[in-house]
Design an enzyme around this catalytic site. Structure first.
Site, PDB file in Angstrom:
ATOM      1  N   THR A  56     -30.186  -9.250  -6.570  1.00 16.77           N
ATOM      2  CA  THR A  56     -31.012  -9.298  -7.523  1.00 16.77           C
ATOM      3  C   THR A  56     -31.717  -7.978  -8.609  1.00 16.77           C
ATOM      4  O   THR A  56     -32.842  -7.984  -8.854  1.00 16.77           O
ATOM      5  CB  THR A  56     -32.489  -8.464  -5.863  1.00 16.77           C
ATOM      6  N   ASP A  87     -22.564 -12.213  -3.025  1.00 19.47           N
ATOM      7  CA  ASP A  87     -24.206 -11.384  -2.991  1.00 19.47           C
ATOM      8  C   ASP A  87     -24.410 -10.089  -2.961  1.00 19.47           C
ATOM      9  O   ASP A  87     -23.266  -9.649  -2.350  1.00 19.47           O
ATOM     10  CB  ASP A  87     -24.200 -12.287  -1.404  1.00 19.47           C
ATOM     11  N   LYS A 114     -30.402 -17.995  -4.084  1.00 16.60           N
ATOM     12  CA  LYS A 114     -28.964 -18.004  -5.477  1.00 16.60           C
ATOM     13  C   LYS A 114     -27.852 -18.384  -3.692  1.00 16.60           C
ATOM     14  O   LYS A 114     -27.229 -19.284  -4.382  1.00 16.60           O
ATOM     15  CB  LYS A 114     -29.114 -16.716  -5.913  1.00 16.60           C
ATOM     16  N   THR A 115     -28.166 -17.930  -2.727  1.00 12.94           N
ATOM     17  CA  THR A 115     -27.112 -18.801  -1.864  1.00 12.94           C
ATOM     18  C   THR A 115     -27.271 -20.508  -1.328  1.00 12.94           C
ATOM     19  O   THR A 115     -26.250 -20.673  -1.480  1.00 12.94           O
ATOM     20  CB  THR A 115     -27.571 -18.246  -0.591  1.00 12.94           C
ATOM     21  N   ARG A 123     -38.356 -18.757   0.575  1.00 11.21           N
ATOM     22  CA  ARG A 123     -37.744 -18.359   1.908  1.00 11.21           C
ATOM     23  C   ARG A 123     -39.435 -17.475   2.433  1.00 11.21           C
ATOM     24  O   ARG A 123     -39.041 -17.675   3.815  1.00 11.21           O
ATOM     25  CB  ARG A 123     -37.294 -16.571   1.583  1.00 11.21           C
TER      26      ARG A 123
END
Length: 354
Positions: free
Chosen positions: A161, A112, A67-68, A220
């Site tokens: 999330t 975020d 997302k980032t 990740r």
């Protein structure tokens, strides 16, 4: 266990500065999430052709899916500056006002964990997102007065999330909501190929495939695992990552071929053995395996549900037939999910060995 600490501590942690070079800078270099990329690219190109800021976007999905990274790619595509913050950091309206007034025309504000904004902060965002103005209260009591500040037109990109934690008024002010899903092995291998090049590690495709299959569909985690394997081959003085070495390195972390680690197996084993296959509440399960409720719910449970090992029912968490078979146990025909004789909703499962 080492693997338990590795996965639990790293999965939801904020990415360190050494991970920034691993992030792609263009849509073309971002594997997977094709439908999401297509929508965002259309929005960005349309806004750029009209010489106006892009509409507000909400990115949601499990942690570690990019997302980032996507927010930064959008900024690069638009040629805009991006200012990043997170929901817990914005503690009072003045913090948000400072961020908004520091923006320039066309800038992107990335928040975020936006679901963790407090209600007073959210209410400031409503007018900022819709009308590009905010009202600031000066002084207090009888002398209090409101001053309206006009903001430059900007784009808000929110990441969460837990989309359900957002209030309806805030969620409705985003023009587009994009959900990121877990990645398949092919896309993860493409990501790891780029990661290996950035890290200067020689790797066979089959070796990266082995890592991808155990990365829980999450870039990740995949990047963390490939760094671990890099350290492993460096210490063992092995020239490149191959399937056998990748398997040996990941087995040392107790991560099996299905991507399940020690804690995943402890959760399933507790449900099948300790609770005899009955539905179990989250609190009881957390006590049984010695882990925090939030960690089980947010870190381990989504993947176990995704892979079909666990399901949620009104009566509690329930291990599936796939979980039983994983431990060499199969439920008989009498193990259908029926209420017990005493009227509760528990499932009477009497496993029998293969």
């Amino acid at each position: 266990m080492a693997s338990e600490r590795f996965i639990t501590s790293e999965l939801n942690a904020r990415e360190e500065s050494f991970e920034i070079p691993l992030r792609p800078q263009r849509f073309e270099d971002f594997p997977g999430q094709d439908r999401v990329k297509e929508r965002l690219l259309i929005m960005a190109q349309a806004a750029k052709s009209r010489s106006e800021p892009m509409s507000h976007v909400l990115l949601c999905g499990p942690p570690g899916l990019g997302k980032t990274t996507l927010a930064n790619i959008i900024a690069n595509n638009l040629g805009a500056d991006i200012k990043a913050t997170s929901g817990p950091v914005i503690e009072k309206p003045g913090d948000l006002a400072g961020l908004l007034t520091s923006l320039k025309e066309g800038d992107i504000l990335f928040i975020d964990e936006i679901h963790r904004l407090t209600m007073p902060i959210e209410e400031y965002l409503y007018s900022a997102m819709e009308d590009f103005v905010i009202d600031i209260m000066l002084e207090q009591g009888v002398g209090a007065r409101s001053v309206r500040l006009t903001l430059p037109k900007f784009t808000l990109i929110g990441a969460t999330t837990r989309q359900g934690k957002l209030s309806s008024p805030l969620r409705s002010r985003f023009t587009m909501t994009c959900r990121l899903d877990y990645y398949n092995v092919e896309d993860l291998t493409k990501i790891l190929t780029r990661t290996a090049n950035v890290l200067g590690v020689k790797a066979q495709k089959e070796g990266l495939d082995m890592i991808s299959r155990r990365a829980r569909g999450t870039p990740r985690i995949a990047n963390q695992l490939v760094r671990w394997v890099r350290d492993f081959i460096q210490v063992k003085n092995i020239p490149e990552i191959n399937p056998e070495i990748a398997d040996e390195a990941l087995t040392m972390l107790d991560i099996d071929i299905d991507g399940l680690d020690d804690m995943d197996n402890r959760i399933l084993e507790a449900m099948i053995v300790n609770f005899k296959g009955h539905p179990v509440g989250l609190k009881s399960l957390a006590v049984a395996v010695g882990e925090e409720e939030s960690t089980i719910e947010e870190v381990y449970e989504p993947y176990l549900i995704q892979e079909g090992y666990l399901m949620r029912t009104p009566a509690g968490r329930l291990a599936t037939d796939k979980a039983f078979k994983r431990f060499g146990i199969i439920p008989t025909a009498s193990h259908l999910h029926k209420p017990s004789r005493d009227g509760d909703a528990s499932t009477k499962i009497q496993p029998e060995l293969f």
